[in-house]
Design a protein around this motif. Structure first.
Motif, PDB file in Angstrom:
ATOM      1  N   GLU A 288      46.453  45.442  31.056  1.00  0.00           N
ATOM      2  CA  GLU A 288      46.196  46.302  32.113  1.00  0.00           C
ATOM      3  C   GLU A 288      44.700  46.195  32.718  1.00  0.00           C
ATOM      4  O   GLU A 288      44.499  46.719  33.742  1.00  0.00           O
ATOM      5  N   CYS A 289      43.776  45.704  31.539  1.00  0.00           N
ATOM      6  CA  CYS A 289      42.532  45.589  32.179  1.00  0.00           C
ATOM      7  C   CYS A 289      42.119  44.429  32.986  1.00  0.00           C
ATOM      8  O   CYS A 289      40.982  44.144  33.463  1.00  0.00           O
ATOM      9  N   ALA A 290      43.071  43.508  32.953  1.00  0.00           N
ATOM     10  CA  ALA A 290      42.740  42.161  33.588  1.00  0.00           C
ATOM     11  C   ALA A 290      42.193  42.353  35.228  1.00  0.00           C
ATOM     12  O   ALA A 290      41.086  41.888  35.582  1.00  0.00           O
ATOM     13  N   SER A 291      43.002  43.326  35.850  1.00  0.00           N
ATOM     14  CA  SER A 291      42.584  43.325  37.236  1.00  0.00           C
ATOM     15  C   SER A 291      41.281  44.126  37.513  1.00  0.00           C
ATOM     16  O   SER A 291      40.471  43.660  38.202  1.00  0.00           O
ATOM     17  N   ASP A 292      40.901  45.142  36.389  1.00  0.00           N
ATOM     18  CA  ASP A 292      39.821  45.750  36.402  1.00  0.00           C
ATOM     19  C   ASP A 292      38.585  44.740  36.270  1.00  0.00           C
ATOM     20  O   ASP A 292      37.470  44.913  36.806  1.00  0.00           O
ATOM     21  N   SER A 293      38.730  43.917  35.197  1.00  0.00           N
ATOM     22  CA  SER A 293      38.076  42.901  34.816  1.00  0.00           C
ATOM     23  C   SER A 293      37.377  41.936  36.010  1.00  0.00           C
ATOM     24  O   SER A 293      36.347  41.762  36.096  1.00  0.00           O
ATOM     25  N   LEU A 294      38.549  41.351  36.619  1.00  0.00           N
ATOM     26  CA  LEU A 294      38.516  40.629  37.816  1.00  0.00           C
ATOM     27  C   LEU A 294      37.645  41.363  39.169  1.00  0.00           C
ATOM     28  O   LEU A 294      36.896  40.639  39.501  1.00  0.00           O
ATOM     29  N   LEU A 295      37.871  42.524  39.228  1.00  0.00           N
ATOM     30  CA  LEU A 295      37.167  43.387  40.129  1.00  0.00           C
ATOM     31  C   LEU A 295      35.854  43.489  39.944  1.00  0.00           C
ATOM     32  O   LEU A 295      35.031  43.231  40.765  1.00  0.00           O
ATOM     33  N   GLU A 296      35.349  43.675  38.502  1.00  0.00           N
ATOM     34  CA  GLU A 296      33.957  43.841  38.090  1.00  0.00           C
ATOM     35  C   GLU A 296      33.445  42.341  38.244  1.00  0.00           C
ATOM     36  O   GLU A 296      32.144  42.230  38.749  1.00  0.00           O
TER      37      GLU A 296
END
Length: 1251
Positions: free
Chosen positions: A1081-1089
């Protein structure tokens, strides 16, 4: 044979008896006998009643076959599509002792009975055909009809029997061709079967049969639903290659269009869908078909073809999205253009083209202008056959005006097409074009196009002129103009020079021209002496009739060649190099070699240049002749030891001595006292990396030393030179001298440490400066790299006893080359390349990649790896690169000029040496770097990247891939930062220096992409480094964008060529993080960061491209006839290519869309609404296919949409400037259909909220 005799005896018996005997025959060997018997039957014969018996026998046989088919438990009816029933399993309820019926025997018996019936029907059907073709007309056709119907109606039942079905087809075909009564009753099964067979077997004879029966298809009612199967077969004919490759096939396909209006529309739709993918022959066939259809159509059908289909093709050819697609459409339209002499065609082409083409030639979009120009040239001259002469002349002048205008278009591709098109037009229509127009066009071509800044335009100019020379009427004026092309033979582009040489060869074969009037002989000889082999070989071919003709005696030919050698020694030598591949006889070449060697030995009247040329020529001739076994011994006899010594004694220059070394190594392989000369060349190697002549000399010395087994002496010399220079690096920079501590698989005696001479340790005066010593080390490194590239010399190096010491000395020099490359201009990358290459080959000598990676324990594997030479080298180079980045960052940010002094120790005592600082300050501002520091940094880091890629490619992939990736990303970010500084512009670099830097950067990009490919497909990591890969891909695109913005499209284009083969890998890398398992689940947020932290420049450029297209599409832009220069043309074309690839895979579309929408989210956060609108427009109008306008199954994109859509609404409600609100509303309007659909119809957003 006995059966055939019995048949002959039954000619006077009854028909039943005759048929009873005939059906027992084997059909294939009996065909000739049956034909003779049947055709001999007269109307008065008792066998004239044969048709009635045939009807009864055929009916009985068909009935029996049907009964067997229905009764068989193993054969389903032909029409049935259900699978065969399963056999019952044995179980406790179905015990083994229950006997099962012998199904195999029963099935075999049934099949045998069927086969006998089919063989019986084969004979009967063949007799039917023979009765129908009887020359005596002994049989009533009415009596044959019932049997013929029976066979025809059951044709599908017998489809599996090729012999029987062929006989039935022959029968029905003969019936139709003879025009017999009720022939229309024998086509419903027969014609579809024949078409199906032609499509399956793909035989031209079947296509011809279908075409000859075409009139029968008009009897079908194509509005009836039962005809659908036949319609599908006919549509298949439209795309079947066998029909499009044959004349009868093309005619039949054209005939299909006239069977019904609905069939015509479907066939046109099929052709339209095939155009983007069709081959040239297929598209040309479609053009021919459409012309035939148009020619045969009348009334509304013709209007439908002209105003809908052809008009669509014309507009598509102009507005096609790619050059390839436009060319495919033009091939189809070419079917009409090639028939323009046919009445009515010229008028149709004019009516369809004139309203759109002239406007399209002047629009702002260069792609439209390019396509329209191609179409105009194909249709030239575009004219109305019904117009007056004044109108035609005015229209022709308008076309010439536009062609001349496009010769100066801002788009180089258009200029290239225009100049070649003008030459083609003059070639074809010279007689009808006014002389002032011809003069005007040719003057512009020769005065302007030949000096165009774009290589492609100059190349097209030469190709066009060569084509124009094919018209003899042009020779008079071209004889005057051609001397203006002489400069193109000295063009900076190789392909232009090659084509210019082709032009001279073409002129040579025209009797009224003299090529030396175009380019003077002195210029030709200069080009022959110095140009690339492709050009030099063509110049040689041009001069052979003058300087080595085959039509004169060998003595005369040799004298002419010697004359050339004396006039221009180097040109003469290269002439001798290429005459061997231009067909000169070996005997004459041997004679020429004798003449040259005798002339050299009598060198009193020759100068040094002439002697050099003669030696060079002799070397080339020997190299070729030595490959001929019968002349090898003759050469050895000619070049005795005494003669070799004499020749070497008269070689006055290093170049001539190098040629002599090459000659000796080719012929004898003995040093013959030349050892010291070879070692002198090898030792005095300063500056060799940039001197091609000296490189050739040293290679010849290497070759001779290798042939006489003296490589160890050379390597010992290398070791001593490098040891001295490594010690000087230790003194100057304080670097620690390493000890030999590598394990050796061959268990050689270990080297204790590096031994240094006493006088160096005492610090005595050096005969030369550090820079001079370092340049010698660079020369040695170049030689080591060169020797490692050759298999034989590499083996000799690997056998050297003190190889580890050689590596250690290179290690010290390589470290200084990396860390100090910003501070000293003379620092070079060759020590790094030699160090890395030597380490790689040393480990390959002792262990294979498979042996190294065979162990399963990963931790122990890495530990083992780090203990090897290769692992230590990798670790050392990565550490050096990190130190370089740190020094570079300090130089960027420091405000004190004193910071520069800390990069090295003990420099005060060496103030006389050249040390150019890489930084300079002004009022405390950020330091500006000199061009050499950027170039040096790119070179050494490229060398490290090459080593990383080579290591992973060979399978030594157990080193830390993430660390290597991080280094690669940092290198790219560093390059983007360096090239992005305000002071970093073309004015900072000398032209050659900038070209060298861009060329090196191109190599870097190639290595980066190879490394990316290896990481993506590698299986050695437990979890792939998706985030590092994502960042790496973004940095690559940012670098391209930065180069184009800073230096222009020309330099960016050279980098894009390196990117083209790896586009799929780059796309996967960009989307890899978004294609992770949904449980992360954290993949998308990590890429956005990641995007927030370092926003990709290419996204901003992409947004600007989209907004520029909006401006071009506005009414104001349509009124503006002047095309605008394209600011991001290179990146735009690249993104267009990548988008097409992405569209073929939904997962990639989903991932790339999510990336772009995350960019929009960052734009909203930063209040950069131009960025938001541009990216959203690209996603909605180009990335996602039109047929998927609701983004179905693009879940990652929908999740990103949920993030940005409410935010856009919120920003609109909060209010802003009018311009910003306009952009936000435009973005919202593009997303609204998707948002509304999934919010109210699919309910997808409600599900996502619940999740």
């Amino acid at each position: 044979m006995s059966e055939q005799k019995r048949l002959r005896s039954l000619l006077q018996s009854s028909a039943e008896d005759f048929l009873s005997a005939a059906v027992n025959l084997n059909l294939k060997p009996s065909k000739h006998s049956l034909k003779a018997l049947i055709h001999s039957i007269s109307p008065s014969s008792p066998l004239s009643a044969l048709p009635l018996s045939l009807e009864r026998c055929i009916s009985e046989s068909i009935h029996s076959f049907h009964n067997l088919h229905e009764k068989s438990p193993f054969s389903s009816p032909i029409s049935s599509k259900s699978p065969p029933s399963k056999r019952p399993r044995r179980s406790s309820r179905n015990p083994k002792n229950v006997p099962e019926p012998d199904r195999s025997n029963e099935e075999s018996s049934m099949e045998q009975r069927k086969q006998r019936i089919l063989e019986r029907l084969q004979v009967l059907a063949h007799i039917m055909v023979l009765c129908l073709s009887s020359p005596q007309k002994a049989f009533e056709v009415e009596h044959l009809l019932p049997a013929a119907r029976a066979l025809h109606d059951n044709l599908i039942l017998f489809e599996s029997d090729s012999v029987l079905s062929s006989e039935i087809v022959n029968l029905c075909e003969e019936w139709w061709k003879e025009g017999l009564p009720e022939r229309e009753t024998l086509i419903s099964q027969f014609l579809p079967f024949l078409i199906s067979r032609s499509l399956t077997l793909k035989k031209k004879v079947d296509v011809h049969r279908v075409y000859t029966l075409r009139e029968a298809f008009t009897l079908f009612d194509f509005m009836d639903e039962s005809i659908e199967d036949l319609k599908l077969l006919l549509i298949r004919c439209v795309i079947a290659p066998i029909y499009l490759k044959t004349e009868d096939g093309i005619r039949f396909v054209a005939f299909i269009f006239g069977l019904s209006n609905q069939l015509m529309k479907e066939a046109f739709a099929i052709i339209r869908s095939q155009i983007p993918f069709g081959k040239k022959s297929m598209l040309e066939a479609y053009g021919d078909i459409i012309f035939r259809v148009w020619k045969g159509a009348e009334g509304d059908a013709r209007d439908e073809i002209e105003n809908r289909f052809l008009q669509g093709l014309i507009e598509g050819a102009i507005h096609a999205s790619s050059n390839a697609f436009a060319a495919s459409i033009r091939r189809v339209v070419g079917g009409f253009i090639n028939q323009r002499t046919v009445d009515g065609v010229e008028k149709v082409l004019f009516n369809l083209t004139e309203p759109v083409i002239f406007r399209s030639l002047q629009v702002a979009n260069s792609n439209v202008r390019h396509n329209a120009l191609h179409l105009l040239l194909d249709m030239f001259p575009l004219e109305d056959p019904e117009a007056t002469k004044e109108f035609k002349d005015t229209l022709l002048d308008k076309q010439f005006y536009l062609l001349e205008k496009l010769l100066f278009d801002i788009c180089p591709d258009i200029r290239a097409v225009a100049v070649e098109g003008c030459c083609r037009t003059l070639h074809l229509f010279w007689e009808i074009i006014p002389s002032p127009t011809i003069t005007n066009i040719l003057t512009k071509i020769f005065d302007d196009s030949t000096h165009d800044i774009c290589n492609t335009v100059r190349l097209s100019t030469l190709n066009g002129i060569i084509y124009l020379l094919g018209n003899p009427l042009s020779h008079e004026i071209l004889r005057v103009l051609l001397p203006r092309l002489g400069h193109l033979l000295m063009d900076n582009c190789l392909s232009v020079r090659v084509t210019a040489a082709d032009l001279l060869l073409f002129i040579r074969d025209i009797r009224t021209f003299q090529f030396n009037k175009v380019v003077g002989l002195d210029d030709l000889l200069g080009i022959l002496a110095n140009d690339q082999p492709q050009v030099a070989q063509k110049i040689t071919r041009l001069l052979i009739p003058s300087y080595f003709p085959s039509k004169v005696t060998s003595e005369e030919a040799c004298n002419r060649c010697v004359t050339l050698l004396k006039r221009s020694p180097l040109a003469g030598a290269r002439f001798c190099e290429f005459i061997v591949v231009e067909g000169a006889s070996i005997k004459s070449l041997m004679e020429l070699l004798k003449v040259i060697t005798d002339l050299v030995l009598q060198s009193d009247q020759l100068n040094e240049d002439q002697i050099e040329g003669l030696f060079f020529a002799a070397s080339h001739l020997c190299e070729y002749l030595a490959n001929e076994p019968r002349y090898k011994n003759a050469l050895k006899e000619m070049f005795t030891s005494d003669k070799i010594q004499c020749l070497f004694s008269v070689a006055p220059t290093p170049f001539s001595q190098s040629s002599m070394l090459n000659l000796v190594s080719v012929i004898t392989g003995e040093a013959s006292g030349l050892f010291e000369e070879c070692m002198s060349l090898i030792r005095n190697c300063s500056g060799i990396s940039d001197n091609l002549e000296r490189q050739a000399e040293v290679r010849n010395a290497h070759k001779l030393l290798l042939s006489c087994d003296r490589m160890d002496d050379m390597l010992e010399t290398f070791s001593k030179l490098l040891q001295k220079i490594a010690f000087r690096c230790h003194n100057k920079f304080g670097i620690e001298l390493p000890k030999t501590n590598f394990p050796s698989a061959k268990r050689r005696k270990p080297q204790s440490s590096v031994k240094l001479s006493a006088k160096w340790k005492a610090g005595e005066k050096k005969p030369c400066s550090f820079e001079e010593d370092y340049l010698i080390a660079v020369g040695v490194a170049w030689q080591i790299k060169e020797l490692l590239s050759n298999e034989n010399s590499r083996a000799a190096i690997m056998g050297y006893q003190n190889l580890e010491s050689l590596l250690l000395h290179l290690k010290v020099i390589a470290e200084i080359s990396i860390v100090e490359c910003l501070n000293f201009e003379y620092m070079d990358a060759y020590p790094v390349l030699a160090y890395a290459g030597l380490a790689l080959h040393m480990i390959l000598r002792d262990v294979t990649p498979h042996e190294l990676t065979r162990r399963n324990d990963e931790s122990s594997l890495k530990e083992s790896f780090l203990k090897t030479i290769l692992g230590q080298t990798m670790d050392h180079l990565l550490n050096c690169a990190q130190r370089l980045f740190e020094v570079s960052r300090v130089q960027f940010m420091t405000s004190s000029p004193k910071s520069n002094q800390g990069c090295c120790n003990n420099t005060s005592s060496r103030g006389k040496e050249r040390q150019r600082s890489a930084v300079s300050t002004k009022n405390g501002a950020v330091h500006e770097r000199s061009s050499f520091s950027i170039t040096n940094e790119v070179k050494v880091l490229t060398s490290i990247l090459k080593f990383i890629v080579d290591t992973f490619t060979l399978g030594f992939d157990c080193c830390n891939s993430k660390r290597c990736l991080n280094l690669t990303v940092e290198f790219l970010q560093h390059s983007i930062s360096a090239f992005g500084q305000k002071y970093c512009s073309i004015s900072l670099f000398k032209e050659n220096n900038l070209k060298e830097t861009i060329l090196c950067l191109k190599s870097s990009i190639t290595y980066v992409l190879k490394f990316l490919n290896l990481i993506l497909k590698g299986s050695y990591e437990a979890s792939k480094p998706f985030f590092e890969v994502f960042e790496l891909a973004n940095c690559l695109l940012d670098l391209i964008a930065r180069i184009e913005l800073q230096f222009g499209s020309g330099y960016a284009l050279s980098l894009i060529t390196a990117l083209q083969p790896w586009i799929p890998d780059l796309i996967v890398a960009l989307g890899s993080g978004y294609m992770l398992d949904e449980t992360l689940e954290c993949a998308s947020d990590s890429l956005l960061e990641l995007i927030k932290l370092n926003f990709p420049l290419w996204l901003s450029v992409l947004s600007n491209i989209e907004l520029e297209e909006i401006c071009e599409a506005s009414p104001e832009a349509e009124e503006d006839a002047n095309p605008r220069p394209e600011k991001h043309s290179v990146l735009q074309k690249f993104i267009s290519t990548a988008t097409k690839m992405i569209g073929q895979n939904r997962n990639l579309t989903n991932a790339m869309g999510a990336l772009l929408l995350d960019g929009c989210a960052v734009g909203l956060e930063r209040k950069e609404y131009r960025l938001v609108l541009g990216l959203i427009r690209f996603v909605c109008m180009k990335l996602v296919p039109k047929e998927d306008e609701h983004w179905n199954k693009l879940n990652t994109m929908l999740a990103s949409l949920c993030r940005i859509y409410p935010e856009i609404e919120k920003r609109i409600e909060e209010g802003s400037s009018e311009d910003e609100l306009e952009k936000l509303k435009a973005a919202l309007n593009l997303l609204e259909p998707v948002w509304t659909y999934h919010l109210y119809e699919s309910g997808r957003f409600s599900e996502m909220e619940e999740e």
